[in-house]
Design an enzyme around this catalytic site. Structure first.
Site, PDB file in Angstrom:
ATOM      1  N   LEU A  32       0.815  -1.219   0.000  1.00 45.00           N
ATOM      2  CA  LEU A  32       0.000   0.000   0.000  1.00 45.00           C
ATOM      3  C   LEU A  32       0.845   1.264   0.000  1.00 45.00           C
ATOM      4  CD1 LEU A  32      -2.844  -0.990   2.497  1.00 45.00           C
ATOM      5  CD2 LEU A  32      -2.731  -1.328   0.021  1.00 45.00           C
ATOM      6  N   HIS A  42      -3.470   4.258  -2.508  1.00 45.06           N
ATOM      7  CA  HIS A  42      -4.475   3.394  -1.878  1.00 45.06           C
ATOM      8  C   HIS A  42      -5.167   4.135  -0.724  1.00 45.06           C
ATOM      9  CE1 HIS A  42      -1.573   0.192  -3.420  1.00 45.06           C
ATOM     10  NE2 HIS A  42      -2.695  -0.149  -3.995  1.00 45.06           N
TER      11      HIS A  42
HETATM   12  P1  AMP Z   1      -3.606  -2.274  -6.823  1.00 41.75           P
HETATM   13  O1  AMP Z   1      -3.200  -2.578  -5.428  1.00 41.75           O
HETATM   14  O2  AMP Z   1      -2.500  -1.809  -7.701  1.00 41.75           O
HETATM   15  O3  AMP Z   1      -4.435  -3.378  -7.436  1.00 41.75           O
HETATM   16  O4  AMP Z   1      -4.586  -1.031  -6.724  1.00 41.75           O
HETATM   17  C1  AMP Z   1      -5.707  -1.052  -5.882  1.00 41.75           C
HETATM   18  C2  AMP Z   1      -6.515   0.170  -6.156  1.00 41.75           C
HETATM   19  O5  AMP Z   1      -5.721   1.338  -5.909  1.00 41.75           O
HETATM   20  C3  AMP Z   1      -6.973   0.258  -7.621  1.00 41.75           C
HETATM   21  O6  AMP Z   1      -8.304   0.749  -7.660  1.00 41.75           O
HETATM   22  C4  AMP Z   1      -6.003   1.257  -8.206  1.00 41.75           C
HETATM   23  O7  AMP Z   1      -6.519   1.961  -9.312  1.00 41.75           O
HETATM   24  C5  AMP Z   1      -5.782   2.188  -7.022  1.00 41.75           C
HETATM   25  N1  AMP Z   1      -4.540   2.952  -7.177  1.00 41.75           N
HETATM   26  C6  AMP Z   1      -3.307   2.461  -7.477  1.00 41.75           C
HETATM   27  N2  AMP Z   1      -2.420   3.464  -7.597  1.00 41.75           N
HETATM   28  C7  AMP Z   1      -3.098   4.610  -7.379  1.00 41.75           C
HETATM   29  C8  AMP Z   1      -2.740   5.998  -7.387  1.00 41.75           C
HETATM   30  N3  AMP Z   1      -1.493   6.408  -7.645  1.00 41.75           N
HETATM   31  N4  AMP Z   1      -3.703   6.911  -7.137  1.00 41.75           N
HETATM   32  C9  AMP Z   1      -4.972   6.502  -6.872  1.00 41.75           C
HETATM   33  N5  AMP Z   1      -5.388   5.225  -6.854  1.00 41.75           N
HETATM   34  C10 AMP Z   1      -4.458   4.282  -7.109  1.00 41.75           C
END
Ligand code: AMP
Length: 287
Positions: free
Chosen positions: A33, A37
């Site tokens: 995270l 996140h």
């Molecule tokens: P992940 O852990 O990469 O599967 O991401 C989980 C959630 O966090 C997904 O909805 C992603 O789009 C969101 N997320 C990842 N990176 C970012 C970021 N830099 N800004 C906002 N949301 C993010």
């Protein structure tokens, strides 16, 4: 904060909250995270009484076993971050229970949302994403789930799936969080050495230069794509996986950009795949 692994326990936790008349918001993640996140958690807190975060590196969305093996796992730090952020429950499902022997059910969104951009380079990726999100939503039954605009195509596909399948969860999309230098936060950034990071910055910088060119009157998609490519390909060991101008009206690739379009790109920097996009109408990227 409750930390839950078994599916039955998560379902019971959620049912109890919903039965008590509480709204439940859900933030699915793959862990490692970061502030991106946490911004989703903050958004979720404004939308519900209870916030559930799932941490699960879903094997069915990885087309490349090496990428799955290298995915960062930082559970203890993740739990501390969730606790500090005021999360009510963290769900860490086990693969043995998510995909037991004999598992054979998948969810697929077809059509323009899944025939371009990340869907080309990562066959089966969105099928895996939709399958796991449908499963997670089926257990938690949240009123609302928050996804990041960072993964724009994913957010649009999940939103479509949740609507098409009448899952009863509202999908909310929250803005991309970036570092001060413009790089979008991503769990994969943990794999970037300082010299790789310099190369990776070509992605947001190229997208922003192209956005500025569009604002100055350049609407030819190929020209905008060239601007991004030029910014990235000056470096060694940088591959441009795709760069496309896509209209949010129908999610179609267009020859001439307008304000309804985003410029989206994926690059591979020394083996690390990064994605980003910029809406041409606004949201400048700090460079
Ligand atoms: P992940 O852990 O990469 O599967 O991401 C989980 C959630 O966090 C997904 O909805 C992603 O789009 C969101 N997320 C990842 N990176 C970012 C970021 N830099 N800004 C906002 N949301 C993010």
């Amino acid at each position: 904060m409750d930390v839950i692994a078994p599916i039955a326990d998560m379902r019971q936790w959620s049912r109890r909250a919903l039965a008590a008349g509480e709204r439940v918001a859900f933030v699915p993640t793959m862990g490692a995270l970061h502030r991106g996140h946490l911004s989703l958690v903050e958004k979720a807190k404004t939308l519900a009484d209870r916030v559930v975060v799932s941490i699960y590196v879903n094997p069915t969305q990885f087309d490349n076993p090496e990428d799955l093996a290298k995915y960062p796992q930082t559970l203890e730090a993740d739990l501390a971050m969730c606790k500090a952020a005021g999360v009510d429950a963290v769900w860490t499902p086990e693969t043995a229970e998510m995909y037991p022997d004999g598992y054979c059910s998948f969810v697929e969104v077809v059509g323009p949302l899944t025939d371009k951009l990340c869907a080309i380079a990562r066959p089966g990726h969105f099928r895996g994403v939709c399958t796991v999100v449908a499963k997670l939503l089926g257990v938690v039954r949240p009123d609302v789930a928050v996804f990041g605009q960072k993964d724009l195509q994913q957010a649009l596909i999940v939103s479509r799936m949740a609507g098409d399948l009448n899952l009863g969860t509202e999908i909310v999309v929250a803005p991309t969080v970036r570092d001060a230098d413009g790089l979008a936060l991503s769990s994969r950034n943990k794999r970037l050495t300082p010299s790789m990071r310099v190369k990776a910055l070509g992605l947001p910088h190229g997208l922003e230069l192209a956005r500025q060119a569009y604002r100055a009157g350049q609407t030819t998609s190929l020209k905008l794509i060239e601007i991004v490519a030029e910014e990235l390909l000056v470096h060694e060991n940088v591959d441009l996986d795709y760069c496309d101008v896509v209209s949010l009206k129908g999610f179609a690739e267009v020859e001439n950009a307008d304000d309804a379009c985003v410029l989206a790109a994926a690059v591979i920097v020394d083996g690390v795949r990064l994605i980003d996009h910029v809406p041409l109408a606004g949201q400048p990227i700090p460079v």
